[in-house]
Enzyme design. Sequence first.
Site, PDB file in Angstrom:
ATOM      1  N   ASP A  75       0.836  -1.205   0.000  1.00  0.00           N
ATOM      2  CA  ASP A  75       0.000   0.000   0.000  1.00  0.00           C
ATOM      3  C   ASP A  75       0.868   1.252   0.000  1.00  0.00           C
ATOM      4  O   ASP A  75       1.832   1.328   0.766  1.00  0.00           O
ATOM      5  CB  ASP A  75      -0.891  -0.027   1.256  1.00  0.00           C
ATOM      6  N   SER A 141      -7.353  14.522 -13.177  1.00  0.00           N
ATOM      7  CA  SER A 141      -8.540  14.226 -13.975  1.00  0.00           C
ATOM      8  C   SER A 141      -9.216  15.518 -14.425  1.00  0.00           C
ATOM      9  O   SER A 141      -9.179  16.534 -13.718  1.00  0.00           O
ATOM     10  CB  SER A 141      -9.523  13.430 -13.107  1.00  0.00           C
ATOM     11  N   TYR A 165     -14.242  12.669  -4.885  1.00  0.00           N
ATOM     12  CA  TYR A 165     -13.161  12.131  -5.727  1.00  0.00           C
ATOM     13  C   TYR A 165     -12.426  13.273  -6.439  1.00  0.00           C
ATOM     14  O   TYR A 165     -11.199  13.388  -6.378  1.00  0.00           O
ATOM     15  CB  TYR A 165     -13.739  11.134  -6.751  1.00  0.00           C
ATOM     16  N   LYS A 169      -8.401  15.054  -6.161  1.00  0.00           N
ATOM     17  CA  LYS A 169      -7.472  15.328  -7.272  1.00  0.00           C
ATOM     18  C   LYS A 169      -7.001  16.784  -7.209  1.00  0.00           C
ATOM     19  O   LYS A 169      -5.818  17.071  -7.377  1.00  0.00           O
ATOM     20  CB  LYS A 169      -8.144  15.057  -8.623  1.00  0.00           C
TER      21      LYS A 169
END
Length: 353
Positions: A75, A141, A165, A169
């Site tokens: 991880d 993104s 989400y 970013k």
Amino acid sequence: MQSFLRWVGLVILETFRLNILLTGGLGYVGSHVAVVLTEAGHQVTILDNLSNCKHAVLDRLTKILGKEPTFIKGDVRETSLVESILKTHSIDSVVHFAGLKSVGESVLDPMLYYNNNLIGAISVLKAMQLCRVKKFVFSSSATVYGSPQYLPIDEMHPLNPESPYGKTKLQIELILRDLVASDSGWKVVALRYFNPVGAHDSGLIGEEPNGTPNNLMPYISQVAIGALKRLKIFGSDYETLDGTGIRDYIHVMDLAEGHQAALEYLSEPSEPLSIINLGTGYGCSVLDLLKLYEIASSRRIPFEVTERRPGDIASCYANADKAFKRMGWKSKRSLKNMCEDSWKWQMSQALKK
Ligand code: NAD
Ligand code: UD1
């Protein structure tokens, strides 16, 4: 003479060969980038916790590349692990894909996203700082732009991500901004992807969504193969030519080559942090993609028009000029290629079942 030339060739190759860590490198985008970078002569090391991919991707990469890429299961939030990988594998550049990416899931469980994506990025950057590895490419993104205020969207467009989400970013981009301002040694590129689709043309790697896909191309491909009954087109009353939503679909292999261009650009960047759109600059409607997929698959794809999906916008496509100006990269593959390669991947998946 011949052996001298071979020796010169090897010296040149060694000089330009990068040792690159790909976090999340067994995922959809990362696995394609692993192929492109290895084929370009770079050495890749993959770190992935397998939370959203299968270990079998490693075997498929081995088949494509003829050798097994170095893989460590773990991880990215384990900073000491990242640190030891950076040292053991003499890493000089990191491409950070590892993260969760479902918009809907992030609305239902924002803490999952802040924990995995934000803490993950901070952990990787912290390990890099400790090891003095300062070349970083980040998977951002187009979702950071939110609802478009003008089209095509360039990198100066205001930022207004709507989901947790998208917010992770943007927050990581802001961290990167502060980091490069604090230390002139950092060389960073944040790539804002538009809509990656398609697969490697071997049909061996591609996107493997868990359960019913949320995104258009994987949904269409499962209708074409018969796993799903019909496509639901979310709204046909948008202000677009045919009334359906328009997006900038980019072939995942073009996207992968964009990462190679970014890493090579980082040897002599024109600014410490470059934020760059990766898209084609071309918008395609849902109906147009459906028709192209029917041709690629030689199948009829049933559909029905339903309500708009909450949160969807009419049109979104990139101004991709900066990628060309800064990194000499532009997309090469057509929508036809995207549909054909997606279909090849879908067929090979069906054969395995
Ligand atoms: P993916 O889920 O296929 O790949 C991400 C990989 O990261 C997976 O293999 C997963 O197992 C791994 N991972 C997740 N959390 C991890 C952790 N804490 N430690 C180690 N590994 C971890 O997603 P993808 O489509 O390949 O996307 C890659 C990156 O690009 C993501 O950061 C995503 O947000 C971003 N992105 C993707 C798209 C898209 O449409 N695919 C669009 C824009 C941005
Ligand atoms: C979504 C994500 C975005 C992410 C991108 C990855 C949201 C709000 N955004 O973008 O953050 O980067 O995926 O590719 O989830 N459509 C249908 N029927 C379907 C699925 C989609 O008609 O079953 C339509 C949508 O209304 C849209 C287009 O197809 O017009 C593309 O949708 P999708 O593939 O989900 O991508 P985005 O919504 O652009």
